[in-house]
Design an enzyme around this catalytic site. Structure first.
Site, PDB file in Angstrom:
ATOM      1  N   LYS A 120       0.861  -1.188   0.000  1.00 28.90           N
ATOM      2  CA  LYS A 120       0.000   0.000   0.000  1.00 28.90           C
ATOM      3  C   LYS A 120       0.893   1.231   0.000  1.00 28.90           C
ATOM      4  CE  LYS A 120      -4.518   1.254   1.787  1.00 28.90           C
ATOM      5  NZ  LYS A 120      -5.434   0.797   0.739  1.00 28.90           N
ATOM      6  N   GLU A 176      -7.737  -5.224 -10.279  1.00 28.76           N
ATOM      7  CA  GLU A 176      -8.298  -4.266  -9.324  1.00 28.76           C
ATOM      8  C   GLU A 176      -9.392  -3.434  -9.986  1.00 28.76           C
ATOM      9  OE1 GLU A 176      -7.548  -3.235  -6.069  1.00 28.76           O
ATOM     10  OE2 GLU A 176      -5.536  -3.971  -5.648  1.00 28.76           O
TER      11      GLU A 176
END
Ligand SMILES: *Cc1c(COP(=O)(O)O)cnc(C)c1O
Length: 341
Positions: free
Chosen positions: A184, A220
């Site tokens: 992340k 995603e």
């Protein structure tokens, strides 16, 4: 409630709250950290976070329950993910206890800003880890700042769970096959700004990213994970080393199986085999569960359940997840962490 905000219409915007937590790693150790009213960070101009992207973040929420208490949803999982990201970027890790205690302290100090139960609002927490100090060569930093700040945010959906459409990006990837897709880090987001802008200009919510090696499988949905429901009641999500492992997604995999009787499947999701899904959605802390109306691929819009109505299984998953987060439905063991007020 001391503060008076327009709780029903908060949106997702920065809001400077009275307190945030800051801790420094220096001379080989973390200090104890403290709450501060200073919302600015002072750092060396040569900090690796600024030049070489040695930075990572997290996102989680605090929820006000019906009885007025406040709770966090699986904060230990965010701590573990930040540790994995730190490993990939050679950053100093934040221990799980330190991370969770920092989150609790920030929520407690800003408790008046946790939106009332029933408004759909939550307190969004943003933990941030950055490499700082006097380094100009390409080396990992020897000093780090870990901070957690927070802001009240609104329900993602104004008119209930409304499906939106997405468009497949073949011109851009958000991550490389063995890059930092599973970490992340801000760099993945910087890479997503241009394709995201183009998608929005074309009238879509965001981009569907395909696997960067072959461009044949869904990875995603913008900054959220993908799931699809098949006609024979499978809950399917893509499995790939370049997908960001969403805590919401892993929670849904478990709830789908144990509470809704679906078969959880992590595997390939070929972009040319969308007919197998009767419903599809995006999931994440910010998106919660966002039904996908349709996906545009090579000029054709593939519609799942409906472009205007949420499908029944997506709605059930949403009600179960959100019910647990707001304390209305009993949570699996260890998922809820109460915050003292
Ligand atoms: C944070 C994030 C998600 C969602 O993860 P959650 O843990 O569910 O909030 C999904 N995709 C990307 C790229 C992310 O950065």
């Amino acid at each position: 409630m001391v503060v008076d905000l327009d709780w029903e219409n908060l949106g997702f915007a920065y809001h400077k709250l009275p307190f945030r937590y800051v801790s420094y790693f220096k001379d080989g150790k973390w200090d104890d950290g403290e709450l501060t009213e200073n919302a600015s960070i002072t750092l060396s101009e040569s900090s690796p976070a600024l030049h070489y992207g040695q930075q990572a973040f997290e996102g989680l929420k605090a929820y006000r329950t019906k009885d007025g208490s406040i709770q966090l949803f699986r904060p230990d999982k965010n701590a573990e993910r930040l540790q994995k990201t730190a490993e990939r970027l050679l950053m100093e890790k934040v221990p799980t206890d330190k991370f969770v205690e920092a989150c609790k302290a920030v929520v407690k100090a800003n408790a008046d800003y946790v939106p009332p139960y029933g408004t759909g609002g939550t307190l969004y927490l943003r933990p941030l880890l950055i490499g700082v100090g006097d380094v100009i060569g390409v080396h990992p930093a020897s000093e780090y700042i870990f901070t957690v700040f927070a802001m009240p945010v609104g329900s993602y959906f104004k008119g209930g769970l409304t499906p939106t459409n997405f468009i497949v990006s073949e011109d851009f990837d958000r991550a490389a096959p063995h890059g930092t897709g599973a970490a992340k880090v801000g760099g993945n987001y910087a890479a997503s700004l241009l394709p995201g802008k183009k998608a929005k200009e074309a009238g879509f919510s965001d981009v569907i990213y395909l696997d960067p090696a072959t461009h044949s499988k869904i990875e995603e949905v913008g900054a959220a994970n993908f799931f699809g429901i098949t006609a024979n009641n499978e809950f399917v999500t893509p499995l790939s080393p370049s997908i960001l492992p969403s805590i919401t997604k892993y929670s849904l995999l478990e709830l789908a199986e144990k509470r809704l009787g679906l078969t959880p499947v992590e595997g390939d999701v070929p972009i040319d085999d969308l007919d197998r899904f009767v419903e599809a959605g995006a999931c994440g802390t910010a998106a919660v569960i966002s039904p996908i109306g349709g996906i545009e691929y090579r000029g054709k819009l593939h519609v799942f359940y409906s472009e205007t109505e949420v499908g029944p299984m997506t709605k059930k998953l949403y009600d179960e997840l959100v019910g647990i987060q707001f304390g209305d439905i009993e949570a699996p063991e260890g998922w809820i962490v109460k915050v003292d007020q």
